[in-house]
Scaffold this active site. Structure first.
Site, short mmCIF file in Angstrom:
data_model
loop_
_atom_site.label_atom_id
_atom_site.label_comp_id
_atom_site.label_asym_id
_atom_site.label_seq_id
_atom_site.Cartn_x
_atom_site.Cartn_y
_atom_site.Cartn_z
N GLU A 36 0.85 -1.20 0.00
CA GLU A 36 0.00 0.00 0.00
C GLU A 36 0.88 1.24 0.00
O GLU A 36 1.93 1.28 0.65
CB GLU A 36 -0.90 0.01 1.25
CG GLU A 36 -2.01 -1.00 1.17
CD GLU A 36 -2.81 -1.10 2.47
OE1 GLU A 36 -2.69 -0.20 3.32
OE2 GLU A 36 -3.53 -2.09 2.63
N ARG A 92 -7.13 13.01 -23.65
CA ARG A 92 -7.73 12.62 -24.93
C ARG A 92 -9.04 11.88 -24.75
O ARG A 92 -9.76 11.66 -25.71
CB ARG A 92 -6.73 11.75 -25.73
CG ARG A 92 -5.65 12.59 -26.37
CD ARG A 92 -4.65 11.72 -27.10
NE ARG A 92 -3.84 10.93 -26.18
CZ ARG A 92 -2.96 10.00 -26.54
NH1 ARG A 92 -2.81 9.74 -27.82
NH2 ARG A 92 -2.25 9.35 -25.66
N HIS A 125 -5.00 19.11 -24.62
CA HIS A 125 -5.45 18.50 -25.87
C HIS A 125 -6.61 19.25 -26.53
O HIS A 125 -6.62 19.48 -27.73
CB HIS A 125 -5.83 17.04 -25.61
CG HIS A 125 -6.36 16.34 -26.80
ND1 HIS A 125 -5.59 16.07 -27.91
CD2 HIS A 125 -7.60 15.87 -27.08
CE1 HIS A 125 -6.32 15.46 -28.81
NE2 HIS A 125 -7.55 15.33 -28.33
N LYS A 190 -8.82 12.55 -40.74
CA LYS A 190 -8.26 11.34 -40.11
C LYS A 190 -9.36 10.49 -39.51
O LYS A 190 -10.28 11.02 -38.88
CB LYS A 190 -7.29 11.79 -39.01
CG LYS A 190 -6.73 10.68 -38.17
CD LYS A 190 -5.66 11.18 -37.20
CE LYS A 190 -6.18 11.27 -35.79
NZ LYS A 190 -5.13 11.64 -34.82
N ARG A 192 -9.82 6.92 -37.07
CA ARG A 192 -9.19 5.81 -36.35
C ARG A 192 -10.06 4.59 -36.57
O ARG A 192 -11.26 4.62 -36.29
CB ARG A 192 -9.15 6.11 -34.84
CG ARG A 192 -7.92 6.87 -34.42
CD ARG A 192 -7.81 6.99 -32.92
NE ARG A 192 -6.86 8.05 -32.60
CZ ARG A 192 -5.55 7.86 -32.52
NH1 ARG A 192 -5.03 6.67 -32.71
NH2 ARG A 192 -4.75 8.88 -32.23
N ASP A 214 1.61 19.16 -34.15
CA ASP A 214 0.52 18.50 -33.43
C ASP A 214 0.76 18.65 -31.93
O ASP A 214 1.83 19.12 -31.51
CB ASP A 214 0.45 17.02 -33.81
CG ASP A 214 -0.94 16.42 -33.59
OD1 ASP A 214 -1.85 17.14 -33.12
OD2 ASP A 214 -1.12 15.22 -33.86
N THR A 219 1.95 6.81 -30.07
CA THR A 219 2.52 5.66 -30.78
C THR A 219 3.16 6.09 -32.09
O THR A 219 3.94 5.35 -32.68
CB THR A 219 1.42 4.64 -31.12
OG1 THR A 219 0.49 5.29 -32.02
CG2 THR A 219 0.68 4.17 -29.89
#
Ligand code: R5P
Length: 308
Positions: A36, A92, A125, A190, A192, A214, A219
């Site tokens: 803990e 995000r 963001h 774009k 996804r 950006d 990734t």
């Protein structure tokens, strides 16, 4: 103000400690034998304005440690707690999709309920993040820092390209700050999908040299797909200019094969120590945060000074 800084942010910590009204706070976060977590502070914080500098990004232990330290400062009667989170993880997850978590709202509620009064971050963001947070979320823009990079690396003649329509506003702000012609910003639509990112053809025109702007490289899926399209459209020299360099996994390495010459990112996220960083240039947001903090906090310090 007393600054409690987590490991990984020593450069920013040094600059914040150079502010005359900031002093270093000492603390430890550890684990009991049963794993803990506990937090222990070694300074009196009663009635003080405390600053916490660090991250809530994975591993999850960072988030828990951050919350537990905030809770401890509040319990010890800190007057105000400002969290400096140069990269705001979970930002995000700002879309309310049926059956899916709304991570931004959740993390905002956790930070608030642990005693944090306000957040200072860099290039959040989306504007939606600020709406989802139940406490003030101050986002410091990097336009001027990006403009400096563009000038120093002689990229003023390059085309600024947005990898999706969400980045068009950032691109325009950077062009304005760098004194480049605003014009139309070429961008991609774009999507996804389960198979990865799908980009449209470039909407607009790019010259032989391009800079993609950006908020982050995670990734690298977004940028790899955008660079593939740019290379196919005849762009020979590509530079990437992002605020947060997460560099998760290894797919982003493909960028070098599509004509990317250099990636510029800030130090909002400590650079992974295990990656080949020859063509990655990090520049610091420390002066930006120090300035933001001085502007936000000085009036409070002055008021306190005069009434003392
Ligand atoms: C998306 O909206 C963001 O602005 C970034 O383009 C994206 O999150 C980067 O992630 P990745 O590098 O994994 O594509």
């Amino acid at each position: 103000m007393i600054l409690f800084s987590f490991p990984g942010y020593e450069n920013i910590e040094r600059q914040l400690q150079a502010i005359p009204f900031v002093q270093a706070g000492r603390f430890a976060v550890g684990r009991f034998a049963n794993e803990e977590l506990y937090a222990r502070i070694e300074d009196k914080v009663r009635g003080e304005h405390c600053l916490m500098l660090g991250t809530i990004a994975p591993p999850d232990e960072s988030l828990l440690s951050f919350l537990l330290l905030a809770e401890t400062l509040k319990k010890e009667r800190a007057d105000k707690i400002t969290a400096v989170l140069p990269y705001l993880a979970y930002s995000r997850q700002d879309k309310d999709k049926p059956g899916e978590s709304l991570g931004t709202e959740w993390v905002g509620a956790l930070l608030k309920s642990s005693g944090i009064d306000e957040i200072i971050t860099v290039d959040v963001h989306s504007a939606r993040d600020q709406q989802l947070f139940p406490i003030p979320l101050i986002s410091l823009p990097t336009d001027n820092l990006f403009a400096d990079v563009i000038r120093r690396h002689e990229l003023v003649d390059a085309t600024i390209v947005a990898p999706d329509n969400g980045a068009i506003g950032r691109c325009e702000a950077v062009k304005r700050a760098a004194g480049m012609p605003i014009g139309e910003t070429p961008y991609f639509e774009k999507k996804r999908t389960e198979k990865g990112i799908i980009h449209s053809e470039l909407i607009g025109k790019a010259g032989a040299k391009a800079v993609i702007v950006d908020d982050m490289i995670d990734t690298g899926g977004t940028l790899v797909s955008a660079c593939e399209k740019l290379a196919a459209a005849g762009v020979r020299e590509i530079y990437i200019l992002v605020t947060h360099g997460l560099f998760t996994g290894s797919s982003w390495v493909q960028l070098w094969s599509f004509g990317v010459k250099r990636i510029f990112c800030t130090d909002t996220v400590p650079l992974r120590s295990d990656i080949e960083a020859t063509n990655i240039t990090q520049f610091s947001v420390a002066p930006l945060i120090a300035r933001g903090l001085t502007q936000a906090v000085r009036p409070l310090a002055a008021v306190r000074g005069s009434s003392a």
